[in-house]
Scaffold this active site. Sequence first.
Site, short mmCIF file in Angstrom:
data_model
loop_
_atom_site.label_atom_id
_atom_site.label_comp_id
_atom_site.label_asym_id
_atom_site.label_seq_id
_atom_site.Cartn_x
_atom_site.Cartn_y
_atom_site.Cartn_z
N GLU A 40 12.45 -43.42 16.56
CA GLU A 40 12.13 -42.00 16.39
C GLU A 40 13.11 -41.35 15.43
OE1 GLU A 40 9.00 -41.04 17.02
OE2 GLU A 40 9.33 -41.62 19.10
N HIS A 41 12.56 -40.56 14.52
CA HIS A 41 13.35 -39.87 13.49
C HIS A 41 14.09 -40.86 12.58
CE1 HIS A 41 12.57 -35.75 14.84
NE2 HIS A 41 12.50 -36.28 16.04
N ASP A 43 11.95 -42.68 10.31
CA ASP A 43 11.07 -42.92 9.14
C ASP A 43 11.57 -42.18 7.90
OD1 ASP A 43 10.15 -40.42 10.11
OD2 ASP A 43 8.02 -40.93 9.91
N GLY A 128 -1.22 -31.18 19.41
CA GLY A 128 0.12 -30.69 19.74
C GLY A 128 0.85 -31.57 20.74
N LEU A 131 0.94 -36.91 19.23
CA LEU A 131 0.21 -38.17 19.06
C LEU A 131 -0.49 -38.20 17.70
CD1 LEU A 131 -1.30 -38.49 22.66
CD2 LEU A 131 0.78 -39.54 21.76
N SER A 132 -0.02 -37.37 16.80
CA SER A 132 -0.47 -37.38 15.41
C SER A 132 -1.93 -37.01 15.22
CB SER A 132 -0.23 -38.74 14.77
OG SER A 132 1.12 -38.97 14.68
N SER A 134 -2.77 -34.52 13.65
CA SER A 134 -2.87 -34.02 12.27
C SER A 134 -3.01 -35.17 11.28
CB SER A 134 -1.70 -33.12 11.92
OG SER A 134 -0.52 -33.61 12.46
N ASP A 178 3.22 -41.63 10.74
CA ASP A 178 1.97 -41.26 11.40
C ASP A 178 0.76 -41.68 10.57
OD1 ASP A 178 3.83 -40.13 13.01
OD2 ASP A 178 3.36 -38.05 12.50
C1 GLA Z 1 6.81 -36.62 13.64
C2 GLA Z 1 6.70 -36.95 12.15
C3 GLA Z 1 6.99 -38.42 11.87
C4 GLA Z 1 8.31 -38.85 12.51
C5 GLA Z 1 8.37 -38.40 13.97
C6 GLA Z 1 9.72 -38.66 14.61
O1 GLA Z 1 5.80 -37.29 14.34
O2 GLA Z 1 5.40 -36.63 11.69
O3 GLA Z 1 6.99 -38.66 10.48
O4 GLA Z 1 9.41 -38.37 11.79
O5 GLA Z 1 8.09 -37.03 14.13
O6 GLA Z 1 9.96 -40.01 14.68
#
Ligand code: GLA
Length: 407
Positions: A40-41, A43, A128, A131-132, A134, A178
């Site tokens: 996480e965080h 990418d 929101g 889970l992406s 968007s 994502d």
């Molecule tokens: C969001 C961003 C991703 C990633 C995550 C954290 O989902 O869209 O690109 O940075 O946060 O890992």
Amino acid sequence: MSQEAKAVALDQELKKAFETCFGGASRIFRAPGRVNLIGEHTDYNQGFVLPAAIGFDVAVAYGPTETFELKVHSLQEGDSAALDLSEALPQPRGDWTDYIRGVELQFQRLKYSVKGANLLVDGGVPIGGGLSSSAALEVAVAFSLLDLMDARMGPVDVAKLCQRAENEFVGAHCGIMDQYSSVFGRAGHALLLDCRTLDIRYVPIPKNVSLVICNTMVRHAIGSSKYNERRSECEECVRYFADRIDGVSALRDITQGDLDEYGGGLSPTLLRRARHVVSENARVLHAAEALQNNDLSTVGRLMQASHVSLRDDYEVSCPELNIMVDLACRIPGLHGARMTGGGFGGCTINLVESDSIDLFKSLIAKQYKQATNIDPEVYVTSASDGAGIANHGLERSWNENEPAPLL
Ligand code: GLA
């Protein structure tokens, strides 16, 4: 009903809804959301991530028109809009239509001639929830517009185009995880993605475990500003290390040894941010190897450590996420639990023995409600194919461009 029969029935329903909404026939493109197992965080720090596409997707049904506008309607939002394709400098409206407009503008920028169409959006990815939803919408729109224009674009470029749409038009400075997951996901596998080279290695998820997603049902408003703040903090760390160590262009290049040697000169906050990214990258590689070897207790331990690092060092968790993870850890059958996605609310990902699912679901829902007075949503899902293979009308030609495996 088989999976295929279900998919056909869903498509038929959506085609009917399209006919009611706009009239006429439509073609359907779907793209899944994703859940991140670990990483996480990392990418946007050119590091490693281990996500999987999930069994919830966003569907776009479209039909061409002779106009020069995209008429869009969302079944979830109950909202419609008309996007004028000839507008010179469209401004974001601050809602769901920005993802569509952002993608369309990127095509125009690349000199693709986007034509008029009606688009009906049906979203099955919780909005929101981290889970992406968007990215899934962007990718489904990108494949729909390519089909509409009878144009082709390699899957890597589709993912990058969708990320640019979000960075430049929507204004969210997200990384590539994502969009990549939504395009390149593969059933039964997690993707070990190197966000610097964009190489992918597919890692099979053992059949005896399920991905259980627990939605805290909260989304704290500070989330997006804190996301951009974390990005700037990482950039500040990179400048600090680049002045002292040759060849550093991202936190990906920093090792634990570098942190030990030079970290003392950073402010305590920046040191913690860098420590999260450096340790998380190492955890992702370790977890991918453990998953490959079916060593779920190691994967679980790494997931717990990831959560602690996000909570204490990166400070992107929140009380509800911490409660959800703490409760999960006490339930039999759990291998690992952590927050997933950007943080400040949204969901946790839980790796649960498949035969303990029912117990897990009922206990976590009951105990979270007792602790927070909020009814959570719990989704049991499995890793799914990404839009690159799952889409109708697309040949499997994207395989030609598929990045080489890491190993
Ligand atoms: C969001 C961003 C991703 C990633 C995550 C954290 O989902 O869209 O690109 O940075 O946060 O890992």
